[in-house]
Design an enzyme around this catalytic site. Structure first.
Site, PDB file in Angstrom:
ATOM      1  N   SER A  73       0.732  -1.259   0.073  1.00 59.27           N
ATOM      2  CA  SER A  73      -0.116  -0.082  -0.063  1.00 59.27           C
ATOM      3  C   SER A  73       0.979   1.145   0.144  1.00 59.27           C
ATOM      4  O   SER A  73       1.713   1.424  -0.953  1.00 59.27           O
ATOM      5  CB  SER A  73      -0.843  -0.080   1.299  1.00 59.27           C
ATOM      6  OG  SER A  73      -1.743   1.000   1.157  1.00 59.27           O
TER       7      SER A  73
ATOM      8  N   ASP B 275     -10.467  -4.206  -5.903  1.00 64.73           N
ATOM      9  CA  ASP B 275      -9.841  -3.697  -4.394  1.00 64.73           C
ATOM     10  C   ASP B 275     -10.404  -2.334  -4.109  1.00 64.73           C
ATOM     11  O   ASP B 275     -10.443  -1.449  -5.117  1.00 64.73           O
ATOM     12  CB  ASP B 275      -8.161  -3.446  -4.849  1.00 64.73           C
ATOM     13  CG  ASP B 275      -7.258  -2.751  -3.592  1.00 64.73           C
ATOM     14  OD1 ASP B 275      -7.956  -2.350  -2.821  1.00 64.73           O
ATOM     15  OD2 ASP B 275      -6.070  -2.641  -3.694  1.00 64.73           O
TER      16      ASP B 275
ATOM     17  N   HIS C 105      -7.273  -5.447  -0.304  1.00 63.12           N
ATOM     18  CA  HIS C 105      -6.084  -4.434  -0.388  1.00 63.12           C
ATOM     19  C   HIS C 105      -4.952  -5.133   0.216  1.00 63.12           C
ATOM     20  O   HIS C 105      -3.904  -4.698   0.437  1.00 63.12           O
ATOM     21  CB  HIS C 105      -6.644  -3.218   0.338  1.00 63.12           C
ATOM     22  CG  HIS C 105      -5.805  -2.013   0.075  1.00 63.12           C
ATOM     23  ND1 HIS C 105      -5.245  -1.587  -1.449  1.00 63.12           N
ATOM     24  CD2 HIS C 105      -4.942  -1.361   0.873  1.00 63.12           C
ATOM     25  CE1 HIS C 105      -4.226  -0.521  -1.317  1.00 63.12           C
ATOM     26  NE2 HIS C 105      -4.076  -0.427   0.173  1.00 63.12           N
TER      27      HIS C 105
END
Length: 267
Positions: A95, A217, A245
């Site tokens: 991320s 996602d 995610h």
């Protein structure tokens, strides 16, 4: 500052293997990599750490000035690599850590020789000709909700971020991780994460790069993965048969297979 204590550094695996640094995302800590480490430790020196404000890091080292931008987190990464004298390491960032890795590689090209970006997003807010997945109003509301009631926000948002509603234990784990993060520090990291724009930084990447996206996602839609792939010269894009995610938790086998295949192809 004792970097080892500040960032709660853990080193496992083959001490003679190529270093692999695993960097967690917002609201998480190094424990989120527990399903990845066994796939890497046989052939690599695996380095885990907690960003300041997360996990078992030294909370007294937190500074809003430093961590009010991704540069502060990137500097931590460089200092972790320097403390262990890592050379040509592979940085695996989940991320927001994918973008932190881009900045760290630019700061210390001798220490980071390849990047793995798991569900990256260089900008979460939509822009002209760019889809990040959120409007500016969406992000303003998200941050206002987080700042007003962090625990309530965590309970509501973590399952959305994780996806995989049929596996509620995954959302519960992420909720617990969010709730374990110091609220004041989480607020700073959240603003730094969701208001950042690292699109231009992608052009500086000159090392082998793997981009991993999921089929669905809610945080980083596939348009974002395609953008990152186009922006990073010579990068490889792999779409995992996974949702959510956090594929290193929800689909560890597919995630590990993609990472180890990439590592095997590096010189």
């Amino acid at each position: 500052m004792d970097v080892d204590r500040r960032n709660n550094i853990t080193v496992v695996g083959d001490p003679q293997g190529r270093p692999v640094v695993l960097a967690h995302g917002f609201g998480c800590d190094q424990n989120m990599w527990r399903l990845t480490v066994p796939a890497l430790a046989g052939n690599h020196r695996v380095v885990l750490f907690d960003y300041v404000g997360s996990g078992r890091s030294d909370l007294s080292a937190f500074s809003e000035d430093r961590y009010g931008s991704l540069d502060g987190y990137a500097q931590d990464v460089v200092e972790v690599c320097a403390a262990l004298d890592l050379r040509d390491a592979v940085f695996v960032g989940h991320s927001v850590s994918a973008m932190i890795g881009v900045l760290a590689a630019d700061l210390a090209p001798d220490r980071i020789g390849a990047l793995v970006m798991i569900t990256p997003s260089p900008r979460y807010i939509d822009d002209d000709g760019y889809r990040g997945g959120f409007s500016a109003e969406d992000i303003d509301e998200l941050l206002a909700s987080l700042e007003a009631n962090y625990l309530g926000w965590s309970a509501a948002m973590a399952p959305v971020i994780m996806g995989n509603a049929e596996r509620p234990e995954l959302g519960a784990e992420l909720t617990g991780s969010f709730c374990a993060t110091h609220p004041d520090m989480a607020r700073v990291f959240a603003r730094t994460t969701f208001l950042s724009d690292s699109r231009d930084d992608l052009k500086t990447v000159s090392v082998p790069t793997l981009v991993l996206e999921c089929t669905q996602d809610a945080i980083a839609p596939r348009e974002v993965g395609a953008f990152v792939h186009r922006a990073v010269p010579g990068s490889t894009l792999v779409t995992l048969d996974a949702t959510g995610h956090c594929p290193h938790l929800s689909a560890p086998e597919a995630t590990n297979e993609a990472i180890t295949a990439f590592l095997a192809g590096l010189r």
